[in-house]
Design an enzyme around this catalytic site. Structure first.
Site, PDB file in Angstrom:
ATOM      1  CE1 TYR A   1     -20.845  37.842 -45.639  1.00 49.55           C
ATOM      2  CE2 TYR A   1     -18.473  38.277 -45.838  1.00 49.55           C
ATOM      3  CZ  TYR A   1     -19.809  38.009 -46.472  1.00 49.55           C
ATOM      4  OH  TYR A   1     -19.889  38.163 -47.789  1.00 49.55           O
TER       5      TYR A   1
ATOM      6  NE  ARG B   1     -13.954  39.976 -49.556  1.00 43.90           N
ATOM      7  CZ  ARG B   1     -13.616  41.229 -49.941  1.00 43.90           C
ATOM      8  NH1 ARG B   1     -12.609  41.820 -49.431  1.00 43.90           N
ATOM      9  NH2 ARG B   1     -14.147  41.921 -51.187  1.00 43.90           N
TER      10      ARG B   1
ATOM     11  CB  CYS C   1     -17.503  43.301 -60.956  1.00 47.70           C
ATOM     12  SG  CYS C   1     -17.115  44.632 -60.079  1.00 47.70           S
TER      13      CYS C   1
END
Length: 618
Positions: free
Chosen positions: A230, A82, A283
């Site tokens: 992407y 990103r 995470c």
């Protein structure tokens, strides 16, 4: 009646059968982008076969012969994550998008552009951008068709890779057009930004990284993405629609669009609870959503691993759907040890991006060293070059991905597509916090929970263009995904506290605390069920908590650590005064720098109360 230009052929589907509003949108963008043909994706298996065969022919994809219907794609090295700095929200009034930060301070809560100015720039960029290429029309639904929480979209793209991944990540096909009729939809336009002909592309991955921009227009419910192929930049149903535009729709309609996974937990007595959790990218959301509990008798099932749309029903219960239809998970670190279920998801019908491949038709990435024997095999890295263990370079890009349909997951909750949504009993927030932050604590109130979420921190990861291990403020794990002024977003969360509503309890977790030697204090993964069990006890209001300065923490012995070695619960649950004083000073500066008068007074009240509790520590 909207008509296609005569020189644009329809190679798949029937333009005349599209709803008139869709025709108008398509004709407008065809005239702007000037593709040579239009392909209307219908969601059929034949359509999917066509797309993958095209990618194989172009050299963009290679088939992984060891697995059924699995393919590996390598991108241009300049297009791997990103691009937050090129991701903008376009409104007439900057304050609608960004809080009023302190003069001289660079804000970190989004990027704004004037609607008219950006429109002009985008007209220039998109003018003729699909010359020589096919435009793919992707009718998709975020959420189950027929759910009152679901929203439809139409994406136009010149990337067959995007079309293939959107088939996996959303409910895509002709049925969406049928249910849409002449209703409204989110307008999504994407281009790789490389009209044909172009010089030979050694990566077989068209993109235009120098001019990449991902622009959102919340007021007119439109997204325009240029230059990147992407994931989050190009699969516009994901972060762009489901979070940035979604959060604006949620504000306007009185619900919540969140960067959260959803799972269900059933205890040994057969009692089931649903929990949502917000962590920044990379995470552990996917690992938690697919947890294999280490404690016998517990059962976990997945509803979603990344996004939750949540709304209070007529009875005051917060209900959530997963608007997605697949997983776009980080590959490195995924293994049978860390996430057995994710590996099962990847066994068929999966598109991999920027992983390494093996000469026997398999895949490889960091984390599989103990599972895949490379003896006698050659490995091709994510750059398409020969790779050997110990060469000093990663085999897979740190942000390489697997894109798998949800139906592949053996532990999907039977209610994951319930149009009403599943009832949420608890909400967790967390991030990568190597020091000072306890393993688990519970908010003292809904208002305190919003404060906790507004002050979240986490180490930066490779999901975006950040480098290093900088600890960054990431409120609600939404910092890159706010669709409007973050201060007003906090106010929206505070406004959920209304009479008659059964508010979920709010918790903060930290699986990533380390000791002085840099060793993780908590084993994580399947052992996290021990913490989740305590959360379920608290949802049932069991007397297993005591007050601490940060919130309610487990009473001694209330988290089962039997069978675990070297677990120092005292250190895991400690709240070092010096650390938290430093954190509070940093948080005060953050609030003042980033929000000025846009931070709700309720959160300043919580800050002051928290500071008083910390200062009373010995």
């Amino acid at each position: 009646m909207a008509l296609l230009p005569a020189d644009v052929g329809v190679t798949w589907g029937k333009f005349e059968e599209l709803p008139e509003k869709v025709k108008v949108f398509v004709v407008e963008k065809v005239q702007l982008c000037t593709p040579v043909s239009l392909h209307i994706c219908d969601g059929s298996s034949e359509d999917g076969d066509f797309l993958i065969n095209l990618l194989l022919q172009e050299g963009t994809a290679v088939k992984l012969e060891k697995f059924k219907n699995c393919y590996a794609v390598r991108t241009n090295p300049a297009d791997v994550a990103r691009v937050e700095s090129r991701t903008i929200i376009c409104t007439k009034n900057q304050h609608d998008t960004l809080p009023s930060h302190k003069i001289g301070v660079e804000g970190h809560l989004g990027y704004w552009a004037d609607t008219d100015e950006e429109d002009e720039k985008l007209r220039v960029l998109f003018n003729g951008c699909m010359k020589g290429r096919t435009m793919y029309l992707l009718p998709f639904s975020m959420g189950p068709l027929g759910s009152p929480l679901s929203k439809p979209g139409i994406q136009l793209t010149d990337s067959p890779y995007v079309a293939l991944c959107m088939r996996i990540m959303t409910r895509l096909g002709s049925s969406v057009l049928t249910s849409l009729g002449e209703g409204d939809f989110i307008k999504c336009l994407h281009s790789v930004g490389q009209p044909l002909p172009v010089p030979a592309d050694p990566y077989h991955w068209p993109c235009n990284p120098e001019q990449t921009v991902i622009a959102h227009f919340p007021e007119r419910r439109e997204i325009m993405s240029f230059g990147s192929g992407y994931g989050g930049n190009s699969l516009l149903g994901k972060k762009c629609f489901a979070l940035r535009i979604g959060s604006v729709i949620a504000r306007d309609e009185g619900w919540l669009a969140e960067h959260m996974m959803i799972l269900s937990l059933t205890n040994p007595q057969g009692e089931k609870k649903y929990i949502a959790a917000a962590f920044p990218s990379q995470c552990g959301k996917t690992n938690l959503a697919m947890i294999t509990p280490s404690i016998p008798g517990w059962k976990a099932e997945c509803v979603g691993d990344d996004i939750a749309w949540m709304k209070f029903d007529e009875e005051g219960v917060l209900r959530a759907i997963n608007p997605e239809y697949g997983f776009f998970g980080v590959a490195p670190g995924t293994s049978k040890k860390t996430n057995r279920v994710a590996e099962e998801c990847c066994a068929h019908d999966t598109v991999f991006t920027n992983i390494a491949t093996t000469s026997d038709g398999g895949y490889y990435w960091e984390g599989l060293e103990e599972e895949i024997d490379l003896t006698g095999l050659t490995v091709t890295d994510w750059l398409g070059k020969p790779w050997t263990p110990g060469c000093g370079k990663p085999a897979a890009h740190p942000n390489s991905r697997f894109c798998s349909p949800s139906r592949n997951c053996p532990m999907m909750d039977p209610n994951w597509e319930d149009p009403k949504g599943v009832p949420i009993s608890a909400i967790m927030f967390g991030g990568r916090r190597p020091e000072g932050v306890p393993l688990i604590y519970e908010a003292l109130s809904w208002q305190h929970g919003v404060f906790i979420a507004s002050s979240m921190c986490s180490e930066a990861t490779s999901a975006a263009e950040h480098s290093g291990k900088t600890v960054m403020r990431d409120p609600f794990a939404m910092r890159p995904f706010f669709g409007y002024n973050a201060g007003n977003y906090f106010k929206h969360w505070l406004s959920m506290n209304k009479e008659g509503r059964k508010l979920p309890k709010i918790f903060h977790v930290n699986w990533f605390r380390k000791n002085a030697a840099g060793r993780f204090l908590w084993p994580g993964f399947g052992e996290n069920i021990r913490v989740l069990s305590w959360i379920c006890d608290r949802v049932d209001n069991k007397d297993v908590a005591v007050e601490s300065p940060v919130g309610l923490i487990p009473k001694e012995g209330s988290i089962d650590i039997s069978g675990l070695e070297d677990i120092d619960m005292a250190e895991l649950m400690s709240t070092p005064k010096a650390y938290w004083i430093e954190q509070l000073n940093d948080l005060q500066k953050y609030y003042e720098d980033e929000f000025l008068n846009d931070l709700p007074t309720e959160l300043w009240d919580e800050f002051k109360s928290f500071k008083q509790r910390i200062e009373q520590l010995p």
